[in-house]
Motif scaffolding. Structure first.
Motif, PDB file in Angstrom:
ATOM      1  N   ARG A  59       0.821  -1.202   0.000  1.00 61.91           N
ATOM      2  CA  ARG A  59       0.000   0.000   0.000  1.00 61.91           C
ATOM      3  C   ARG A  59       0.858   1.256   0.000  1.00 61.91           C
ATOM      4  O   ARG A  59       0.523   2.247  -0.633  1.00 61.91           O
ATOM      5  CB  ARG A  59      -0.954  -0.016   1.194  1.00 61.91           C
ATOM      6  N   ALA A  60       1.982   1.223   0.722  1.00 65.40           N
ATOM      7  CA  ALA A  60       2.857   2.401   0.758  1.00 65.40           C
ATOM      8  C   ALA A  60       3.755   2.462  -0.472  1.00 65.40           C
ATOM      9  O   ALA A  60       4.215   3.524  -0.863  1.00 65.40           O
ATOM     10  CB  ALA A  60       3.703   2.383   2.037  1.00 65.40           C
ATOM     11  N   GLY A  61       4.052   1.311  -1.095  1.00 64.85           N
ATOM     12  CA  GLY A  61       4.835   1.297  -2.325  1.00 64.85           C
ATOM     13  C   GLY A  61       6.330   1.381  -2.121  1.00 64.85           C
ATOM     14  O   GLY A  61       7.046   1.935  -2.953  1.00 64.85           O
ATOM     15  N   GLY A  62       6.848   0.811  -1.041  1.00 65.85           N
ATOM     16  CA  GLY A  62       8.277   0.810  -0.772  1.00 65.85           C
ATOM     17  C   GLY A  62       8.528   0.309   0.638  1.00 65.85           C
ATOM     18  O   GLY A  62       7.744  -0.470   1.178  1.00 65.85           O
ATOM     19  N   VAL A  63       9.634   0.747   1.227  1.00 63.60           N
ATOM     20  CA  VAL A  63       9.985   0.316   2.577  1.00 63.60           C
ATOM     21  C   VAL A  63       9.183   1.099   3.608  1.00 63.60           C
ATOM     22  O   VAL A  63       9.164   2.326   3.602  1.00 63.60           O
ATOM     23  CB  VAL A  63      11.487   0.498   2.845  1.00 63.60           C
ATOM     24  N   SER A  64       8.515   0.366   4.469  1.00 63.68           N
ATOM     25  CA  SER A  64       7.829   0.963   5.603  1.00 63.68           C
ATOM     26  C   SER A  64       8.604   0.567   6.854  1.00 63.68           C
ATOM     27  O   SER A  64       8.862  -0.611   7.076  1.00 63.68           O
ATOM     28  CB  SER A  64       6.387   0.450   5.695  1.00 63.68           C
ATOM     29  N   VAL A  65       8.991   1.563   7.621  1.00 60.94           N
ATOM     30  CA  VAL A  65       9.692   1.292   8.878  1.00 60.94           C
ATOM     31  C   VAL A  65       8.630   1.150   9.962  1.00 60.94           C
ATOM     32  O   VAL A  65       7.974   2.120  10.338  1.00 60.94           O
ATOM     33  CB  VAL A  65      10.678   2.423   9.229  1.00 60.94           C
ATOM     34  N   GLY A  66       8.427  -0.072  10.434  1.00 59.68           N
ATOM     35  CA  GLY A  66       7.385  -0.335  11.403  1.00 59.68           C
ATOM     36  C   GLY A  66       7.827  -0.078  12.828  1.00 59.68           C
ATOM     37  O   GLY A  66       8.979  -0.317  13.189  1.00 59.68           O
ATOM     38  N   ILE A  67       6.898   0.404  13.636  1.00 60.29           N
ATOM     39  CA  ILE A  67       7.098   0.565  15.068  1.00 60.29           C
ATOM     40  C   ILE A  67       6.112  -0.366  15.762  1.00 60.29           C
ATOM     41  O   ILE A  67       4.894  -0.165  15.667  1.00 60.29           O
ATOM     42  CB  ILE A  67       6.849   2.019  15.533  1.00 60.29           C
ATOM     43  N   ASN A  68       6.622  -1.385  16.438  1.00 61.28           N
ATOM     44  CA  ASN A  68       5.773  -2.379  17.095  1.00 61.28           C
ATOM     45  C   ASN A  68       5.736  -2.087  18.599  1.00 61.28           C
ATOM     46  O   ASN A  68       6.688  -2.388  19.319  1.00 61.28           O
ATOM     47  CB  ASN A  68       6.319  -3.779  16.842  1.00 61.28           C
ATOM     48  N   LEU A  69       4.629  -1.523  19.062  1.00 64.52           N
ATOM     49  CA  LEU A  69       4.484  -1.227  20.486  1.00 64.52           C
ATOM     50  C   LEU A  69       3.821  -2.382  21.237  1.00 64.52           C
ATOM     51  O   LEU A  69       3.534  -2.263  22.429  1.00 64.52           O
ATOM     52  CB  LEU A  69       3.667   0.055  20.679  1.00 64.52           C
TER      53      LEU A  69
END
Length: 282
Positions: free
Chosen positions: A29-39
């Motif tokens: 959906r974002a079309g590239g690298v998404s840097v995830g934050i897992n809380l």
């Protein structure tokens, strides 16, 4: 990080980079690298969505967050992306751009007690890395938006140019209960969505799928459309409509299957009739 394979759209493992709170994914959906934050490294969520890919999902809230560790992980990982060779080693050519930083982990991120402060931390680290134009996104079920601490986090997110992806998968009590595992009045969902949209730019995020091989019927789609429209069409950025691309890790997984793209497009047209922008990701 040595020895890791390349990132794949079909694999959103939170432990890919070996960190507690920060993980990279390729987002279709974002079309590239998404840097995830897992809380929610404890795999705890206040909902139980039948399509969820989190193994060992339990009911609950985020644990106390080690903010110093989170800051260290995010600072170091953004540096690896911007100045190191991480992209060349682990990201397919053509997708080597940072599209967003997203609060999207193994549960509901706004259940973290220090959510507002963490939002401020993430925005400051993003800016210090020279990535001020990279949006920070919150992917949420919206269930805790009435909490003042969550609202403060949304205000900070908006001030930092961020946005919310607010989950709405059904518009009737029975659909919400079946899909999301919670008992909710659809009118309360509409009110929470409107409140969220008033605090921060908000997209509706919707997963549509076949249940026992059957697509959602007309009544279900009409109720869903009415639910999101009741929040105020002009208040919303639009709808992110997507299908299931990864296997559910929940007991209901055998009952969940992908819809044909043509069916998703038909649903999208129904949403557009309300005047909403729709982006479809089969």
């Amino acid at each position: 990080m040595a020895g890791m394979t390349q990132l794949k759209v079909s694999d959103h493992r939170r432990d890919f980079a070996g960190m507690t709170y920060v993980y990279p994914v390729l987002s279709r959906r974002a079309g590239g690298v998404s840097v995830g934050i897992n809380l929610n490294p404890n795999n705890a969520c206040n909902w139980h969505c039948v399509y969820c890919q989190v193994p060992g999902l339990v009911r609950g809230a985020a644990p106390d967050i080690d903010r110093a560790l989170l800051r260290s992980e995010l600072t170091g990982f953004l540096d690896a992306l911007v100045s190191g060779d991480y992209m060349e080693q682990h990201v397919p050519e053509g997708l080597r751009t940072i599209q967003d930083i997203a609060f999207s982990g193994n549960g509901e991120p706004t259940s973290a007690k220090a959510f507002a402060e963490i939002v401020a931390d993430v925005l400051a680290i993003r800016d210090a890395a020279g990535l001020a134009k990279v949006p920070v996104r919150l992917i949420t079920n919206g269930s805790l938006v009435r909490r003042e601490a969550v609202q403060e986090g949304l205000r900070r997110l908006a001030a930092g140019g961020g946005e919310v992806w607010f989950k709405v998968d059904g518009g009737r009590r029975e659909d919400i209960a079946r899909i999301n595992g919670v008992e909710l009045d659809p009118a309360s969902v509409s009110r929470a969505l409107a409140l969220c949209a008033g605090l921060c730019p908000t997209w509706v995020q919707t997963c549509m799928f076949a249940w026992d091989g059957e697509a959602p019927d007309t009544a279900a789609i009409d109720a869903y459309v009415d639910c999101i429209a009741a929040a105020g069409v002009d208040a919303l950025q639009g709808v992110l409509l997507y299908g299931v691309a990864r296997v559910s890790m929940q007991p209901e997984a055998p009952r969940v299957s992908a819809l044909p793209e043509s069916v998703l497009m038909t649903i999208a047209e129904r949403i557009k009739e309300k005047g909403l922008t729709v982006r479809v990701s089969p």
